[in-house]
Design a protein around this motif. Sequence first.
Motif, mmCIF file in Angstrom:
data_model
loop_
_atom_site.group_PDB
_atom_site.id
_atom_site.type_symbol
_atom_site.label_atom_id
_atom_site.label_comp_id
_atom_site.label_asym_id
_atom_site.label_seq_id
_atom_site.Cartn_x
_atom_site.Cartn_y
_atom_site.Cartn_z
ATOM 1 N N ARG A 1 -32.474 28.729 9.000
ATOM 2 C CA ARG A 1 -33.785 28.752 9.024
ATOM 3 C C ARG A 1 -34.189 27.455 9.404
ATOM 4 N NH1 ARG A 1 -35.592 32.935 5.396
ATOM 5 N NH2 ARG A 1 -37.649 31.637 4.941
ATOM 6 N N ALA A 2 -35.283 27.288 9.898
ATOM 7 C CA ALA A 2 -36.167 26.217 10.198
ATOM 8 C C ALA A 2 -35.989 25.341 9.036
ATOM 9 C CB ALA A 2 -37.314 26.593 11.044
ATOM 10 N N GLU B 1 -41.738 27.825 6.952
ATOM 11 C CA GLU B 1 -40.425 28.054 7.718
ATOM 12 C C GLU B 1 -40.533 29.333 8.327
ATOM 13 O OE1 GLU B 1 -36.940 28.131 5.045
ATOM 14 O OE2 GLU B 1 -38.041 26.785 3.537
ATOM 15 N N TYR B 2 -39.672 29.202 9.652
ATOM 16 C CA TYR B 2 -39.541 30.425 10.198
ATOM 17 C C TYR B 2 -38.276 30.799 10.362
ATOM 18 C CZ TYR B 2 -44.240 29.484 12.326
ATOM 19 O OH TYR B 2 -45.505 29.154 12.424
ATOM 20 N N ASP C 1 -38.269 21.169 17.466
ATOM 21 C CA ASP C 1 -36.983 21.547 16.604
ATOM 22 C C ASP C 1 -37.095 22.906 16.092
ATOM 23 O OD1 ASP C 1 -36.005 18.937 17.065
ATOM 24 O OD2 ASP C 1 -36.657 18.133 15.133
ATOM 25 N N THR C 2 -38.451 23.247 15.709
ATOM 26 C CA THR C 2 -38.910 24.498 14.783
ATOM 27 C C THR C 2 -38.625 25.491 16.248
ATOM 28 O OG1 THR C 2 -40.486 23.408 13.623
ATOM 29 C CG2 THR C 2 -40.702 25.909 13.924
ATOM 30 N N ARG D 1 -47.468 30.142 15.095
ATOM 31 C CA ARG D 1 -46.904 31.381 14.339
ATOM 32 C C ARG D 1 -47.357 32.305 15.673
ATOM 33 N NH1 ARG D 1 -49.300 33.892 8.676
ATOM 34 N NH2 ARG D 1 -47.853 35.755 8.739
ATOM 35 N N GLU E 1 -49.449 23.193 16.045
ATOM 36 C CA GLU E 1 -49.169 23.804 14.819
ATOM 37 C C GLU E 1 -50.010 25.142 14.448
ATOM 38 O OE1 GLU E 1 -49.253 22.327 10.275
ATOM 39 O OE2 GLU E 1 -48.994 20.689 11.818
ATOM 40 N N GLU F 1 -41.176 17.533 16.209
ATOM 41 C CA GLU F 1 -41.207 18.822 15.102
ATOM 42 C C GLU F 1 -41.230 20.224 15.527
ATOM 43 O OE1 GLU F 1 -40.164 20.994 11.865
ATOM 44 O OE2 GLU F 1 -39.812 18.849 12.178
ATOM 45 N N SER G 1 -35.346 28.509 15.524
ATOM 46 C CA SER G 1 -35.632 30.013 15.385
ATOM 47 C C SER G 1 -34.896 30.515 16.605
ATOM 48 C CB SER G 1 -37.270 30.254 15.486
ATOM 49 O OG SER G 1 -37.584 30.100 14.074
#
Length: 351
Positions: free
Chosen positions: A3-4, A24-25, A112-113, A70, A66, A109, A117
């Motif tokens: 998970r992220a 978290e994704y 990294d996210t 999603r 951000e 960030e 995923s």
Amino acid sequence: MSRAPLVVLVLCAAAAVVVVAVPEYREAPHFTNSAAARCPPPLPATDADAACSPHAAVHVAMTLDESYLRGTMAAVLSVLRHASCPESVHFHFLAAAGSSPSSAAAVQELRDTVRASFPSLAFRVYPFDESRVAGLISTSIRGALDRPLNYARSYLASTLPSCVRRVVYLDADVVLTDDIASLAATPLPGETAVAAPEYCGANFTAYFTPGFWASPALSATFAGRRACYFNTGVMVLDLARWRRAGYTAQIEEWMELQKRVRIYELGSLPPFLLVFAGRITAVNHRWNQHGLGGDNYRGLCRGLHAGPVSLLHWSGKGKPWDRLDAGRPCPLDAVWSKYDLLRPAAGIESS
């Protein structure tokens, strides 16, 4: 399943301390190239030069921030799920960046996210200096349209490496249900630099002010052009031709004029129309079933246009993730939810 990382931001305001948890994704399934599609070799996920690899079958450009992350994650998953050669698709993400250390950390960030995923995804994140365009933006009818990152699509030619000739630009509020390679292969004859679905039945005059149309010098811009509305959320761009023609400078010139004399109301779209309307290659409407964000004034749900569907686009005020979280989804939001990496897996399998 990895998970992220959960990131907690601590914001101090006067005597109060506000803690904001970044969601978290999930890790997305891994999709492999189809043997039947004669795909090139997979792109390396960690190679800085992968963007210039001759094995990059399709280049995709998107913005990354951000507030719409999603949506971006769902869009990426949908591209990979339906691509015949998903391991040969290279993503280019433009992220808002300033000069402060906190801005650089935010970009890192986001990077990294995405990597958490999509561990095997070939992608690169480009810091987009919003000050480059902030001074050119005039207020529009919706504050969300005034975000500098909305204008990043106008700077792809100068941001992406010169080796990238053709790119598919996608907004963050789309999902694909078809192979993106088919869209990327749209023929662009002559020196045409843009391909997109056109909507010649729309009221084109409504995109500009009465003062624009009353001025012979301004309205003559469209003389000799069959100018039609097109949505800039889904486009195929020839960046080499864009660079040769200097289209970014032309867009900026119209934005500078808008600061002096108000000639439109809708943010980043009208400058594109001024430069390109009547000069693009038309793409089948199946590649942009737009307007699914609903009625901007009353919040009503909208359905699909007649015909086949290869891409659904939640353009407009309402976003599917917001409506799902509020428990008031529109019927088509269920399609988007299948690709939502913040929710439990909904049957998206690897291939």
